[in-house]
Design an enzyme around this catalytic site. Sequence first.
Site, PDB file in Angstrom:
ATOM      1  N   HIS A  70      -3.969   1.257   7.569  1.00 39.95           N
ATOM      2  CA  HIS A  70      -2.660   1.922   7.623  1.00 39.95           C
ATOM      3  C   HIS A  70      -2.603   3.105   6.653  1.00 39.95           C
ATOM      4  O   HIS A  70      -2.171   4.200   7.017  1.00 39.95           O
ATOM      5  CB  HIS A  70      -1.588   0.871   7.290  1.00 39.95           C
ATOM      6  CG  HIS A  70      -0.188   1.372   7.216  1.00 39.95           C
ATOM      7  ND1 HIS A  70       0.787   0.976   8.096  1.00 39.95           N
ATOM      8  CD2 HIS A  70       0.414   2.234   6.354  1.00 39.95           C
ATOM      9  CE1 HIS A  70       1.934   1.588   7.785  1.00 39.95           C
ATOM     10  NE2 HIS A  70       1.730   2.350   6.720  1.00 39.95           N
ATOM     11  N   GLU A  71      -3.072   2.893   5.425  1.00 39.98           N
ATOM     12  CA  GLU A  71      -2.978   3.959   4.412  1.00 39.98           C
ATOM     13  C   GLU A  71      -3.929   5.115   4.724  1.00 39.98           C
ATOM     14  O   GLU A  71      -3.580   6.287   4.512  1.00 39.98           O
ATOM     15  CB  GLU A  71      -3.249   3.409   3.007  1.00 39.98           C
ATOM     16  CG  GLU A  71      -2.323   2.291   2.534  1.00 39.98           C
ATOM     17  CD  GLU A  71      -0.845   2.552   2.774  1.00 39.98           C
ATOM     18  OE1 GLU A  71      -0.415   3.724   2.791  1.00 39.98           O
ATOM     19  OE2 GLU A  71      -0.109   1.566   2.974  1.00 39.98           O
ATOM     20  N   CYS A  88       6.285   0.097   7.243  1.00 38.39           N
ATOM     21  CA  CYS A  88       5.870   1.207   6.372  1.00 38.39           C
ATOM     22  C   CYS A  88       7.046   1.597   5.500  1.00 38.39           C
ATOM     23  O   CYS A  88       8.182   1.652   5.975  1.00 38.39           O
ATOM     24  CB  CYS A  88       5.451   2.392   7.253  1.00 38.39           C
ATOM     25  SG  CYS A  88       4.972   3.854   6.330  1.00 38.39           S
ATOM     26  N   LEU A  89       6.759   1.900   4.227  1.00 38.26           N
ATOM     27  CA  LEU A  89       7.838   2.290   3.310  1.00 38.26           C
ATOM     28  C   LEU A  89       8.483   3.611   3.729  1.00 38.26           C
ATOM     29  O   LEU A  89       9.592   3.910   3.312  1.00 38.26           O
ATOM     30  CB  LEU A  89       7.301   2.401   1.877  1.00 38.26           C
ATOM     31  CG  LEU A  89       6.765   1.092   1.275  1.00 38.26           C
ATOM     32  CD1 LEU A  89       6.201   1.340  -0.115  1.00 38.26           C
ATOM     33  CD2 LEU A  89       7.848   0.030   1.233  1.00 38.26           C
ATOM     34  N   HIS A 138      -2.441   7.413   7.143  1.00 40.36           N
ATOM     35  CA  HIS A 138      -1.461   8.351   6.551  1.00 40.36           C
ATOM     36  C   HIS A 138      -2.137   9.671   6.161  1.00 40.36           C
ATOM     37  O   HIS A 138      -1.530  10.734   6.250  1.00 40.36           O
ATOM     38  CB  HIS A 138      -0.826   7.757   5.294  1.00 40.36           C
ATOM     39  CG  HIS A 138       0.409   6.948   5.550  1.00 40.36           C
ATOM     40  ND1 HIS A 138       1.524   7.443   6.182  1.00 40.36           N
ATOM     41  CD2 HIS A 138       0.711   5.660   5.238  1.00 40.36           C
ATOM     42  CE1 HIS A 138       2.455   6.503   6.250  1.00 40.36           C
ATOM     43  NE2 HIS A 138       1.988   5.406   5.687  1.00 40.36           N
ATOM     44  N   GLY A 157       0.832  -1.196   0.000  1.00 40.28           N
ATOM     45  CA  GLY A 157       0.000   0.000   0.000  1.00 40.28           C
ATOM     46  C   GLY A 157       0.863   1.241   0.000  1.00 40.28           C
ATOM     47  O   GLY A 157       2.045   1.188   0.380  1.00 40.28           O
ATOM     48  N   GLN A 200       3.174   9.977   1.128  1.00 43.15           N
ATOM     49  CA  GLN A 200       4.464   9.284   1.200  1.00 43.15           C
ATOM     50  C   GLN A 200       5.371   9.616   0.027  1.00 43.15           C
ATOM     51  O   GLN A 200       6.577   9.356   0.083  1.00 43.15           O
ATOM     52  CB  GLN A 200       4.258   7.768   1.255  1.00 43.15           C
ATOM     53  CG  GLN A 200       3.620   7.304   2.546  1.00 43.15           C
ATOM     54  CD  GLN A 200       3.502   5.805   2.569  1.00 43.15           C
ATOM     55  OE1 GLN A 200       2.529   5.237   2.107  1.00 43.15           O
ATOM     56  NE2 GLN A 200       4.507   5.125   3.114  1.00 43.15           N
TER      57      GLN A 200
HETATM   58 ZN    ZN Z   1       2.899   3.613   5.572  1.00 44.94          ZN
END
Ligand code: ZN
Length: 189
Positions: free
Chosen positions: A133-134, A91-92, A137, A45, A50
Amino acid sequence: MKREMFFCGDPVLRKKAKRVREIDDSIRALFEDMKETMDDANGVGLAAPQIGEPIRMICVREDLGEEHEVHCLLNPVLVEGSGKQEGMEGCLSLPTLYALVIRSEKVLAQGTGLDGNAVQIEAEGLLARALQHEIDHLNGVLFIDRAEADTLSWMVPDKSDEDGFRWDPATFEEAQERFNRLREARDSR
Ligand code: ZN
């Protein structure tokens, strides 16, 4: 086009993102960039902040056996959540850092698709986790804000372990230091 990742410590990750009001070429192009950036990083995701875009847009990857589909949601909201799942989450924007995060096992998410039509995704397990999670953000929330105490860990490659990695304990301070260095390296390129 693959885009630069924004890391924990970048202010855009702590802002409340703005609603998408019009679906134009720039939004469609942004989706292509998000998809490419997510796939390149092997993510499940990605949220627009991000990659530095403070708008309410996410993509999530749904695995369908051999194939997979990437869903795009504009202005997504969670309308229902039920059950409970416990698992290590990453998380990226906080690479190789993980923590135990408790999430709903099942969710119903609603939003608008790239074609302007309403979209509903009923999800469970990993996809449900990714959606929660997304969407976090878009409200400036990171998984570390929801982490269970003392579970913050680095995933360290380790050939001697049968999983190929081990968990090393981490602290917020050392994590922030590491991500500061990543941001400096990115900004000096
Ligand atoms: Zn993330």
